[in-house]
Design a protein around this motif. Structure first.
Motif, PDB file in Angstrom:
ATOM      1  N   LEU A   1       0.809  -1.222   0.000  1.00  0.00           N
ATOM      2  CA  LEU A   1       0.000   0.000   0.000  1.00  0.00           C
ATOM      3  C   LEU A   1       0.843   1.274   0.000  1.00  0.00           C
ATOM      4  O   LEU A   1       0.642   2.147  -0.855  1.00  0.00           O
ATOM      5  N   PRO A   2       1.807   1.454   0.927  1.00  0.00           N
ATOM      6  CA  PRO A   2       2.600   2.691   0.860  1.00  0.00           C
ATOM      7  C   PRO A   2       3.476   2.787  -0.388  1.00  0.00           C
ATOM      8  O   PRO A   2       3.668   3.869  -0.937  1.00  0.00           O
ATOM      9  N   ARG A   3       3.994   1.642  -0.862  1.00  0.00           N
ATOM     10  CA  ARG A   3       4.818   1.682  -2.061  1.00  0.00           C
ATOM     11  C   ARG A   3       3.982   2.028  -3.283  1.00  0.00           C
ATOM     12  O   ARG A   3       4.452   2.729  -4.188  1.00  0.00           O
ATOM     13  N   ALA A   4       2.754   1.533  -3.333  1.00  0.00           N
ATOM     14  CA  ALA A   4       1.879   1.883  -4.449  1.00  0.00           C
ATOM     15  C   ALA A   4       1.551   3.373  -4.423  1.00  0.00           C
ATOM     16  O   ALA A   4       1.514   4.033  -5.477  1.00  0.00           O
ATOM     17  N   ARG A   5       1.314   3.911  -3.234  1.00  0.00           N
ATOM     18  CA  ARG A   5       1.041   5.350  -3.129  1.00  0.00           C
ATOM     19  C   ARG A   5       2.243   6.173  -3.608  1.00  0.00           C
ATOM     20  O   ARG A   5       2.097   7.133  -4.367  1.00  0.00           O
ATOM     21  N   ASP A   6       3.435   5.781  -3.186  1.00  0.00           N
ATOM     22  CA  ASP A   6       4.631   6.512  -3.614  1.00  0.00           C
ATOM     23  C   ASP A   6       4.869   6.373  -5.119  1.00  0.00           C
ATOM     24  O   ASP A   6       5.316   7.327  -5.774  1.00  0.00           O
ATOM     25  N   HIS A   7       4.571   5.194  -5.662  1.00  0.00           N
ATOM     26  CA  HIS A   7       4.784   4.991  -7.098  1.00  0.00           C
ATOM     27  C   HIS A   7       3.817   5.836  -7.921  1.00  0.00           C
ATOM     28  O   HIS A   7       4.206   6.422  -8.945  1.00  0.00           O
ATOM     29  N   VAL A   8       2.559   5.913  -7.484  1.00  0.00           N
ATOM     30  CA  VAL A   8       1.592   6.761  -8.198  1.00  0.00           C
ATOM     31  C   VAL A   8       2.021   8.222  -8.121  1.00  0.00           C
ATOM     32  O   VAL A   8       1.930   8.969  -9.115  1.00  0.00           O
ATOM     33  N   ARG A   9       2.520   8.638  -6.970  1.00  0.00           N
ATOM     34  CA  ARG A   9       3.004  10.008  -6.838  1.00  0.00           C
ATOM     35  C   ARG A   9       4.192  10.263  -7.771  1.00  0.00           C
ATOM     36  O   ARG A   9       4.291  11.320  -8.397  1.00  0.00           O
TER      37      ARG A   9
ATOM     38  N   ARG B   1       3.138  10.761 -11.382  1.00  0.00           N
ATOM     39  CA  ARG B   1       2.507  12.053 -11.639  1.00  0.00           C
ATOM     40  C   ARG B   1       3.509  13.198 -11.613  1.00  0.00           C
ATOM     41  O   ARG B   1       3.197  14.299 -12.086  1.00  0.00           O
TER      42      ARG B   1
ATOM     43  N   THR C   1       6.861  -0.648 -11.312  1.00  0.00           N
ATOM     44  CA  THR C   1       5.540  -1.191 -11.644  1.00  0.00           C
ATOM     45  C   THR C   1       5.563  -2.712 -11.601  1.00  0.00           C
ATOM     46  O   THR C   1       4.654  -3.357 -11.059  1.00  0.00           O
TER      47      THR C   1
END
Length: 539
Positions: free
Chosen positions: A111-119, A122, A180
């Motif tokens: 979860l935190p890694r996915a949030r950082d990757h989406v950030r 962008r 990814t």
């Protein structure tokens, strides 16, 4: 008169510190430790180690007979292992605890890694550093006449770089597939664990030998399986209702004896009274609603007709099991526990039961020894039997195999051998008391595995995406490049033309980045003949 206070001023009072709840601090630190990648790797290793006893020791849900035999062979060690759940490893408390902890740890990591990757996706590529010559890859070359930042950006975009133009500078970045793929791998791993859990909770399976003929029809109930295992969330009433009757079994063999085709034809009876005929083979299961019927094996069931000394006849159609011989040699038992009942009294002496133990040969040799078949198809069928009379031990209430005689009864003399003989098809054998045994024929049988795996589609998709994510995380590399178009400094040998300066930075270890950077610079500069590596003193 004014009084001056020359005492040093007291320091300002500090704000009272907020007391940290020790319970919340402990929970927060425990969660951070659990969701760390190091903990996830340790739990994955523990899960692999915990699965070792399940593959080494027999399991009750798969082979309860071998578990019972293990208790007989190891009377001291087996009860202790049973207390620790080593004969039901995958349903034990400690295996489930490791499984759930690993599941939680992976979710907490993702979860935190996915949030950082989406950030990061962008965000725009960062601006170029002031001194590109300090980067691992650097080049200065004469810019083409039409070169500008937008033209350089167009070349990079065609090569699938994320590009940002800032005045005369171009920033480009590539290789987000690595993170990814890493996230896809871990999400797929969670999906695999979830699929295994769902399949374990709501799945079921059972095995059954089905002999041809209406009298041997099989209905999908737990009691009619030779062995069955239902998930904890499955009840016997949840099994889909249907009945199967084996109508025909076909097997084709090459001249070498190797099988080329197996095909079973069955009649399927539904609860609404409808019936249909269906066929299936080894790699093409029969699908009946949520259940799949697989063809695991096949063989022959000899038809033996026994006429006791009172003239009463009984027929046995008992499947004989393959011995592992490629030519389909089989062994089994035909038992007649109700033979030799006195018609006057209706009583049977306990020592007058009879059974025949031996081999079935689909293609028997023409001369002794008659110990193995010469071809798997029925070209010269014969049975080689040993007759036993006495107490079969079936009335003791102790579970036993229907494919073997109780060797304990033979050892203690309650079951005695009275003769042996080879019988060809249609041949009759007269025993010492006047009773007879006739080899009437055979019927084919198939070994069926009926299974319901509710999460098999999820497992298939998750396994495929897991491999894709693993390849992306292993082979993709994060890297950045910058281009800057500037007018030359005074006295430059270029005669007043513009200069193009390029720099490259791999975010991870990337042995091929130097070649990629050189090709990129060559593509941007129309041709690479004017490209020269930067030397000390270049501006």
């Amino acid at each position: 008169m004014t009084t001056v206070d020359d005492r040093p001023a007291s320091p300002p009072a500090e704000a009272p510190r907020r007391r940290v709840n020790p319970v919340l601090a402990l929970l927060r630190n425990s969660w951070r430790q659990l969701t760390s990648m190091r903990t996830a790797l340790i739990l994955l290793f523990l899960l692999a180690v915990a699965a070792v006893p399940g593959s080494v020791l027999p399991q009750r849900g798969v082979n309860p007979e071998k578990v019972d035999q293990w208790f007989v062979d190891h009377p001291d060690l087996a009860p202790r292992l049973d207390q620790l759940g080593f004969f039901e490893v995958f349903g034990s408390v400690w295996f489930s605890a490791i499984y759930l902890l690993l599941f939680t740890s992976l979710v907490g990591c993702i979860l935190p890694r996915a949030r950082d990757h989406v950030r990061a996706l962008r965000m725009r590529p960062p601006a170029a550093p002031k001194r590109l010559e300090r980067l691992p890859q650097h080049a200065v070359l004469e810019a083409p006449a039409a070169a500008d930042a937008e033209a350089i950006a167009a070349v990079l975009r065609r090569r699938r770089w994320r590009v940002v133009v800032r005045g005369d500078e171009v920033s480009a970045e590539k290789g987000y597939l690595k993170e990814t793929g890493n996230l896809l791998f871990h999400v797929s791993l969670v999906a695999v664990l979830l699929g295994v859990a769902v399949g374990s909770w709501y799945g079921w399976h059972g095995n059954r030998i089905l002999v041809a003929g209406e009298e041997n029809a099989f209905c999908n109930t737990r009691q009619q399986y030779a062995e069955a295992s239902l998930g904890p969330r499955v009840d016997s009433a949840d099994l889909p209702p249907f009945c199967l009757t084996l109508e025909k079994f076909e097997a084709d063999y090459l001249a070498s004896g190797q099988a080329s085709r197996y095909w079973a034809t069955v009649k399927v009876d539904q609860t609404d009274g409808s019936a249909r005929t269906a066929g299936f083979s080894v790699n093409s299961p029969l699908r009946l609603g949520p259940a799949n019927v697989y063809l695991l094996g096949n063989g022959y069931a000899p038809i033996l007709k026994y006429t006791d000394r009172y003239g009463r006849s009984q027929t046995s159609t008992a499947p004989f099991l393959r011995t592992g011989d490629p030519n389909a040699t089989e062994e089994g038992v035909a038992a007649f526990p109700d033979a030799n009942v006195d018609p006057k009294t209706g009583q049977r002496a306990p020592d007058q039961q009879i059974a025949f133990d031996g081999l079935y040969l689909p293609t028997a040799p023409d001369s002794p020894p008659f110990v193995s078949s010469q071809f798997p198809a029925e070209r010269n069928p014969a049975v080689v039997l040993v007759a036993y009379r006495g107490n079969l031990g079936l009335d003791a209430g102790i579970p036993g195999s229907v494919y073997k005689l109780d060797q304990g009864q033979i050892a203690n003399g309650k079951l005695k051998q009275i003769g042996d003989k080879k019988l060809a098809l249609g041949e009759k054998w007269t025993l010492d008391d006047g009773s007879t045994l006739e080899f009437v024929g055979t019927k084919p049988y198939v070994t069926l595995a009926v299974r319901h795996a509710p999460a098999q589609t999820l497992l298939l998709v998750a396994s495929g995406t897991l491999l894709l994510g693993l390849m992306g995380s292993l082979f993709a590399r994060r890297r950045r490049v910058w281009f800057r178009v500037t007018p030359p400094a005074g006295g430059s040998p270029t005669g007043g033309s513009s200069l193009m300066e390029a720099g490259g930075l791999p975010r991870t270890e990337h042995p091929g980045f130097a070649d990629e950077f050189a090709q990129l610079v060559a593509a941007v500069s129309d041709d690479g003949r004017d490209a020269r590596p930067a030397r000390e003193g270049d501006e």
